[in-house]
Motif scaffolding. Structure first.
Motif, mmCIF file in Angstrom:
data_model
loop_
_atom_site.group_PDB
_atom_site.id
_atom_site.type_symbol
_atom_site.label_atom_id
_atom_site.label_comp_id
_atom_site.label_asym_id
_atom_site.label_seq_id
_atom_site.Cartn_x
_atom_site.Cartn_y
_atom_site.Cartn_z
ATOM 1 N N GLU A 186 43.871 45.136 41.425
ATOM 2 C CA GLU A 186 44.938 44.234 41.861
ATOM 3 C C GLU A 186 44.890 44.016 43.371
ATOM 4 O OE1 GLU A 186 48.251 41.729 41.827
ATOM 5 O OE2 GLU A 186 46.885 42.412 40.233
ATOM 6 N N ARG A 189 42.218 41.571 43.986
ATOM 7 C CA ARG A 189 42.629 40.227 43.573
ATOM 8 C C ARG A 189 43.524 39.588 44.626
ATOM 9 N NH1 ARG A 189 46.453 37.062 41.320
ATOM 10 N NH2 ARG A 189 48.022 38.681 41.737
ATOM 11 N N ARG A 269 50.985 34.965 41.194
ATOM 12 C CA ARG A 269 50.448 34.992 39.847
ATOM 13 C C ARG A 269 49.538 33.781 39.599
ATOM 14 N NH1 ARG A 269 56.107 35.965 36.841
ATOM 15 N NH2 ARG A 269 56.716 34.648 38.621
ATOM 16 N N THR A 270 48.738 33.880 38.580
ATOM 17 C CA THR A 270 47.694 32.870 38.341
ATOM 18 C C THR A 270 48.290 31.492 38.076
ATOM 19 O OG1 THR A 270 46.280 34.595 37.413
ATOM 20 C CG2 THR A 270 45.694 32.316 36.929
ATOM 21 N N ARG A 353 38.750 35.122 40.002
ATOM 22 C CA ARG A 353 38.583 35.355 38.567
ATOM 23 C C ARG A 353 37.923 36.701 38.296
ATOM 24 N NH1 ARG A 353 34.555 31.504 35.293
ATOM 25 N NH2 ARG A 353 33.153 32.604 36.715
ATOM 26 N N THR A 356 40.618 39.311 38.061
ATOM 27 C CA THR A 356 41.778 38.997 37.208
ATOM 28 C C THR A 356 41.566 39.648 35.848
ATOM 29 O OG1 THR A 356 42.105 36.891 38.372
ATOM 30 C CG2 THR A 356 43.128 37.126 36.201
ATOM 31 N N ASP A 361 44.607 34.081 31.944
ATOM 32 C CA ASP A 361 44.472 33.683 33.351
ATOM 33 C C ASP A 361 43.019 33.415 33.729
ATOM 34 O OD1 ASP A 361 47.177 34.039 33.480
ATOM 35 O OD2 ASP A 361 47.085 35.994 34.483
ATOM 36 N N ARG A 362 42.134 34.206 33.199
ATOM 37 C CA ARG A 362 40.711 33.991 33.484
ATOM 38 C C ARG A 362 40.235 32.648 32.926
ATOM 39 N NH1 ARG A 362 37.420 38.362 34.761
ATOM 40 N NH2 ARG A 362 35.725 37.387 33.577
#
Length: 622
Positions: A186, A189, A269-270, A353, A356, A361-362
């Motif tokens: 995380e 990311r 968030r994505t 990505r 993630t 989300d990916r």
């Protein structure tokens, strides 16, 4: 009286006297046989031709009385075109046309030829005049630049976030200042998300805004003052304002969404990232804004090279580059920044990505990455098309098509047709914008009695053998190992003329034979391959034995020819099959039911046995 008196109304010098109010309505001058020579070849720019009539006792008094009178003398004198622009010389011309000076110079009252200040008229130089005006204009431009105040990027709020870290945002929003406990994945990311925002922010402030406020806006202000009017900002900076708008809105939207969706446990968030990126795609028209700028980049560099010849523009560019916001970068270094930035977007999204975890989300990130990569692929195709078009047009200008008499000296052409067929109808064969240049380079054509150095062009539908003009430097094609084709965008620096040596060969009208090493050694050839040309009636009409410089060059030629040949034949076959598929079945049924006469049936059967027309261009329509 022993002398003769003449009424002077019209002299051989063509002097037109303009009489003012005076007590002498007529002027009588005594002439003698000894008159001075006043031919144009003996006139001096300083000593006026006033010594032609100086005999007589009252010459001095007459000169004094006539000193106030003016006349217009029309003489065939050697006068430079720019002499009338010089005020001092214009005064000399007026003085030269004074009648009183005819007597003053003869009596010794005129100026001496040895006077150093009046040795003779200097020839007018337009170049010196232009240099003087250029220096004056340059000094005025420097004064304006000294008073000019560059504009500033006013959004200081956005500039603050350029040097911050993502953890600083969470620390400022968390009042308890508790340590952040997240996993390494995380954390990476979040680093990748913040890198995407920071990259766009740096690109906006350190590149786009520097171009706009340090170069574009000062150029417009200088042009308002009447300087550098020959420079076109659109040709240099392209659609820079559109790029600034797209990048600025993306930074503001991204930052606003990031601050709203941020807490000690959540960070961008994505779905928030995808929403901001979709707005970016809408504003940029799916990357079309970047396409426009990148396609103009090559022309902008060429235009800057032309402008650098002017001292005023060189001084202006030097003044702009002294701005501290440029960070010692030149204008060309800043212009390439948008091209480099648009290629970084898929890499930054891939990095997000990568860290993630959620599969949904990916998938969303993968769709955004594919969209950006597709936009970059379209940009690459557009740039290839532009480079190919420019190169083909350059070849079109350099190609020389010989007349039919030069190709076949034994052919007899009637006088009535020599004017009609003096030029080849195929002179504009390469001007089609869809024509693609696959490969080009130097080869050696082996003939029975000699070897000829040729330059061969491989297009997507034809092969063209040309002979470079003697005495001109040939363009050398450099090919690195592993490369498929040379750089088509690089134009030759010399002005080589390529004369068509053999008629164009369609790609579906020849066969390629690769000569092996054993056969080449037996024939005394090295790195050779053979093209056998076949007509539409399956007749061999030409054999061309070509020899390359090395095995790598030969392999490249053979590979490119075979690939272009297969692609051209496949395209032609697909066109014919698609034409058959698109035919209307009802129309075919009607044609079958039509009763044809025996003569028409016989003619159709004969026509079917005739060889079909070549899939290549067999005729050129003017």
């Amino acid at each position: 009286m022993s002398g003769k008196y003449l009424l002077i109304m019209n002299l051989n010098l063509r002097c037109n006297f303009e009489y003012k109010q005076t007590n002498y309505p007529m002027l009588l001058i005594k002439t003698v046989s000894n008159c001075g020579d006043v031919s144009p070849t003996t006139l001096s720019p300083e000593v006026s031709p006033s010594n032609s009539c100086d005999e007589g006792e009252g010459a001095t008094n007459i000169a004094g009385r006539l000193r106030r009178r003016r006349s217009s003398v029309d003489l065939n004198m050697n006068i430079y075109p720019g002499d009338l622009l010089v005020q001092e010389h214009h005064k000399k011309l007026i003085k030269r046309n004074t009648i009183a000076d005819f007597y003053a110079a003869r009596n010794g009252t005129g100026s001496s030829p040895e006077d150093p200040s009046k040795k003779g008229r200097q020839p007018f130089s337009l170049l010196k005049l232009m240099k003087a005006r250029s220096k004056e204009s340059l000094s005025q431009l420097e004064e304006i630049l000294a008073k000019l105040k560059p504009s500033q990027f006013k959004d200081n709020h956005l500039a603050v976030y350029k040097n911050l870290h993502w953890s600083d945002l969470i620390a400022s929003s968390d009042k308890q200042h508790q340590p952040i406990q997240i996993s390494d994945t995380e954390r990476k990311r979040r680093e990748a998300v913040w890198e995407l925002f920071k990259s766009e922010c740096v690109f906006l402030i350190d590149h786009l805004m520097v171009l706009k406020h340090s170069f574009l806006e000062p150029l417009k202000k200088v042009q308002v003052e009447g300087f550098l009017m020959y420079a076109e900002p659109q040709d240099i900076f392209g659609n820079l304002d559109e790029l600034c708008y797209v990048s600025y809105t993306f930074c503001k939207d991204f930052l606003s969404a990031l601050l709203k969706d941020m807490s000690s446990t959540e960070f961008c968030r994505t779905r928030v990232l995808i929403k901001a990126f979709q707005r970016f795609s809408t504003h940029s028209k799916d990357g079309a804004v970047y396409h426009t700028y990148c396609l103009n980049y090559t022309n902008a560099l060429s235009y800057l090279e032309k402008l650098s010849v002017y001292p005023e523009f060189a001084e202006f560019a030097k003044w702009c580059e002294l701005d501290t916001r440029c960070n010692r970068l030149q204008l060309t270094d800043l212009l390439v920044a948008p091209m480099q930035h648009c290629t970084k977007l898929p890499l930054l999204l891939n990095n997000i990505r990568k860290y993630t975890a959620d599969e949904t989300d990916r998938q969303q990130l993968s769709e955004s990455i594919n969209k950006v990569e597709m936009s970059l692929k379209n940009l690459e195709e557009k740039m290839k098309f532009v480079k190919n078009f420019e190169r083909v047009q350059e070849i079109q200008r350099q190609i020389s098509w010989p007349q039919v008499g030069e190709l076949d000296p034994r052919s007899y052409i009637p006088e009535c047709l020599k004017g009609t067929i003096s030029r080849q109808p195929c002179e504009k064969l390469l001007s089609c914008p869809k024509r693609q240049l696959i490969y080009e380079g130097q080869l050696t054509l082996i003939e029975p009695t000699k070897s000829v150095d040729v330059h061969m062009f491989l297009f997507h539908d034809i092969l063209l053998l040309t002979k470079p003009k003697k005495g001109a430097r040939k363009k050398v094609t450099t090919l690195e190992p592993g490369a498929k084709s040379p750089n088509l965008g690089s134009s030759s620096t010399d002005k080589t003329i390529y004369t068509v040596y053999r008629q164009p060969i369609a790609l579906d009208r020849f066969t390629l034979h690769d000569i092996s090493t054993v056969d080449a050694a037996a024939s005394g050839l090295k790195h050779a391959f053979v093209l056998v040309q076949i007509s539409r009636f399956q007749q061999i009409i030409g054999v061309y034995t070509l020899q390359s410089s090395c095995d790598l060059n030969k392999a490249t030629w053979v590979s490119n020819i075979n690939e272009a040949k297969d692609k051209f034949c496949a395209t032609s076959t697909s066109r014919q099959s698609s034409f058959k598929e698109n035919r209307n079945p009802k129309t075919e049924e009607k044609e079958v039911n039509i009763v044809r006469s025996p003569r028409r049936v016989k003619r159709n059967s004969v026509m079917r046995r005739i060889h079909g027309k070549s899939r290549s261009m067999d005729a050129v329509f003017l």
